[in-house]
Scaffold this active site. Structure first.
Site, short mmCIF file in Angstrom:
data_model
loop_
_atom_site.label_atom_id
_atom_site.label_comp_id
_atom_site.label_asym_id
_atom_site.label_seq_id
_atom_site.Cartn_x
_atom_site.Cartn_y
_atom_site.Cartn_z
N ALA A 13 3.05 27.68 1.33
CA ALA A 13 4.03 28.81 0.95
C ALA A 13 5.37 28.28 1.35
O ALA A 13 6.43 28.96 0.78
CB ALA A 13 3.73 30.11 1.46
N ARG A 18 14.61 21.95 4.56
CA ARG A 18 15.17 20.65 4.89
C ARG A 18 15.04 19.63 3.83
O ARG A 18 15.70 18.63 4.09
CB ARG A 18 14.71 20.28 6.33
CG ARG A 18 14.97 21.08 7.45
CD ARG A 18 13.94 20.78 8.86
NE ARG A 18 13.84 19.38 9.04
CZ ARG A 18 13.01 18.73 9.86
NH1 ARG A 18 11.88 19.73 10.42
NH2 ARG A 18 12.94 17.50 10.05
N THR A 80 2.13 31.62 10.50
CA THR A 80 1.01 31.06 10.04
C THR A 80 -0.39 32.02 9.82
O THR A 80 -1.11 31.94 9.09
CB THR A 80 0.36 29.84 10.83
OG1 THR A 80 0.57 30.21 12.10
CG2 THR A 80 1.57 28.29 10.49
N ASP A 104 1.51 20.39 3.42
CA ASP A 104 2.55 19.37 3.86
C ASP A 104 2.04 18.37 4.64
O ASP A 104 2.89 17.49 5.37
CB ASP A 104 3.70 19.91 4.04
CG ASP A 104 3.76 20.59 5.70
OD1 ASP A 104 2.52 20.67 6.02
OD2 ASP A 104 4.73 21.12 6.14
N GLY A 142 3.22 22.45 19.80
CA GLY A 142 2.32 23.20 20.57
C GLY A 142 1.25 22.33 21.23
O GLY A 142 1.09 21.27 20.98
N ARG A 317 4.24 -0.04 -20.23
CA ARG A 317 4.40 1.36 -20.41
C ARG A 317 3.33 2.15 -20.65
O ARG A 317 2.17 1.61 -20.99
CB ARG A 317 5.80 1.87 -21.16
CG ARG A 317 6.97 1.51 -20.73
CD ARG A 317 7.99 1.65 -21.51
NE ARG A 317 8.08 2.92 -22.16
CZ ARG A 317 8.99 3.25 -22.98
NH1 ARG A 317 9.60 2.41 -23.85
NH2 ARG A 317 8.94 4.62 -23.61
N ALA A 364 9.45 -15.39 -29.31
CA ALA A 364 10.68 -14.74 -28.39
C ALA A 364 11.68 -14.04 -29.21
O ALA A 364 11.95 -14.20 -30.25
CB ALA A 364 11.34 -15.94 -27.84
N ASN A 370 10.05 0.94 -34.16
CA ASN A 370 9.13 1.77 -34.44
C ASN A 370 9.78 3.36 -34.52
O ASN A 370 9.04 4.12 -34.80
CB ASN A 370 8.18 1.90 -33.17
CG ASN A 370 8.79 2.00 -31.81
OD1 ASN A 370 10.00 1.51 -31.55
ND2 ASN A 370 8.17 2.71 -30.79
#
Length: 451
Positions: A13, A18, A80, A104, A142, A317, A364, A370
């Protein structure tokens, strides 16, 4: 049976202020996919019976990313413990082990999670197992307080004494908890602390007060990196890239300069593939055996079959398919096109929305035209065809098997098999014109100098 079942709560959540971004923190990508999806992929190896993601209001992108797993919304961010409480209704009656993870923290390994579950199944059968780690700089993490009976408490840095802050064993936040007891402890949490929040970590003290054993296992600092800033995102990317590079080499690929090659999470390389320096793999690339990818290529959404040669400086691609022993050379771009077995597209060429037949040779500077400004159209080049240099093939158009197109041609109509097509202006030659022109210019230049 119920005790062996696993459920997972993913806390996702956080907005990640930051990060300075308009998108939720867990949607930032590492190796081409959102962080939360890395975590879910790791979790899937445990075959959990339920997965619930706790998200914030308006986080539709996160809900879509974690689907088909359930989501619940944490409207008020009160810590939490409060976040975990949002999953209470969804997991009501669940009596197995509930893993609490963080969206995260994308680098956590299956091995660490399995170690936590194994600890839960141990002789002491601890009701709470915490994943700890020993960072080089414990900072404001902690601390895990050990005692004769195992884990005694988790103390948040702001609430810790100087003696407790000297402890090197830190809390990652990741827990494996007895599902039959978790929400009872959540209901008893207090926010009487320095931050005025409901800490999930306080359930360790509540469990001990109820006579339940608590334990911990240790993981590596690297895998427990929490991403809260762009700097930490870059650090996570570096770690994941090193993992992917090592895995590629261990599975039989040669990376000439590993540190300069970048993978996506789903890149697949066959055996005896050689990848030159500065190659980037976007999402959705599969490479067969014995392929060589020369330096400075970019591949995304492409399939390269065995024995093909790519680059240098080639771009594949999405939708590009390169066949067995085909060649795609320098400054060539392939988009939504198939280059069949043995075909060669070696220089300065754009091939889009097309098929290049087996054994064909594309000169070449050739372009498949297209797009007409409104729609995309297909170019079909037959087997063994030869397209001369600097040709423009205006789609839709078909070049038959074995046909040839003269250099510099603009082809607007189909060419039958075995034919030669030349579509360019007639060459005109005027004897002596160049010498006469040069003389006039020299006379003009001499006149200007006199002035």
């Amino acid at each position: 049976m119920a005790q062996d079942q696993i459920a997972v709560i993913v806390l996702a959540a956080g907005m990640g202020t930051r990060m300075k971004s308009s998108q939720p923190k867990v949607m930032h990508r590492v190796a081409g996919r959102p962080m939360v999806n890395h975590l879910l992929d790791t979790v899937s190896a445990l075959a959990p019976s339920r997965v619930v993601a706790v998200i914030g209001p308006g986080m539709d992108s996160v809900a879509a990313a974690v689907a088909p797993h359930l989501t619940v919304v944490q409207t008020d961010r009160l810590g939490t413990g409060h976040a975990v409480a949002q999953a209470k209704t969804v997991l009501a009656g669940f009596s197995g082990t509930i893993l609490v993870l963080y969206g995260d923290t994308p680098l956590i390994t299956t091995e660490s999670l399995e170690a936590m579950l194994e600890c839960r199944r141990g002789d002491r059968h601890p009701a709470v197992v915490v994943l700890g780690f020993r960072p080089v700089d414990p900072g404001q993490y902690g601390r895990l307080v050990e005692g004769p009976q195992g884990l005694e408490a988790i103390v948040e840095f702001k609430d810790a004494t100087e003696q407790q802050r000297a402890i090197g064993l830190c809390n990652s936040g990741v827990m494996a908890v007895d599902g039959a007891r978790l929400f009872g402890w959540i209901d008893r949490l207090s926010n009487d602390n320095a931050k005025g929040e409901y800490y999930l970590t306080d359930i360790v003290g509540l469990a001990r007060a109820d006579g339940q054993a608590c334990g911990f296992v240790e993981g590596a600092e690297e895998e427990l990196l929490g991403v809260n800033s762009r700097v930490e995102l870059a650090a996570a990317e570096a770690i994941v890239q090193n993992r992917l590079r090592r895995a590629a080499m261990e599975n039989g690929a040669t990376l000439v300069d590993p540190d300069s090659v970048y993978f996506s999470w789903d890149t697949r390389l066959g055996r005896d593939v050689v990848v030159g320096p500065h190659v980037v793999f976007g999402p959705g690339v599969s490479v067969g055996d014995d392929v060589e990818i020369r330096p400075f290529c970019h591949l995304e959404g492409a399939v390269v079959d065995s024995g093909a040669l790519i680059g240098p400086f080639a771009r594949l691609r999405p939708g590009a398919v390169v066949g067995v022993k085909a060649h795609v050379g320098n400054f060539v771009e392939i988009k939504k096109a198939t280059v069949e077995a043995g075909a060669k597209v070696n220089h300065l060429t754009y091939i889009g929305d097309a098929r290049i037949g087996a054994g064909a040779n594309i000169g070449a500077g050739t372009i498949t035209c297209n797009y007409d400004g409104f729609g995309k159209f297909f170019t079909d080049i037959g087997e063994g065809a030869f397209i001369g240099s600097n040709s423009s093939l205006v789609a839709p158009v078909k070049i038959g098997d074995g046909a040839m197109v003269g250099a510099g041609s603009v082809v607007t109509r189909d060419v039958v098999a075995g034919a030669l097509a030349v579509g360019r202006g007639t060459q005109v030659e005027r004897a002596g014109w160049a010498d006469h022109f040069r003389s006039l210019k020299q006379i003009e230049a001499a006149g200007k100098k006199k002035e």
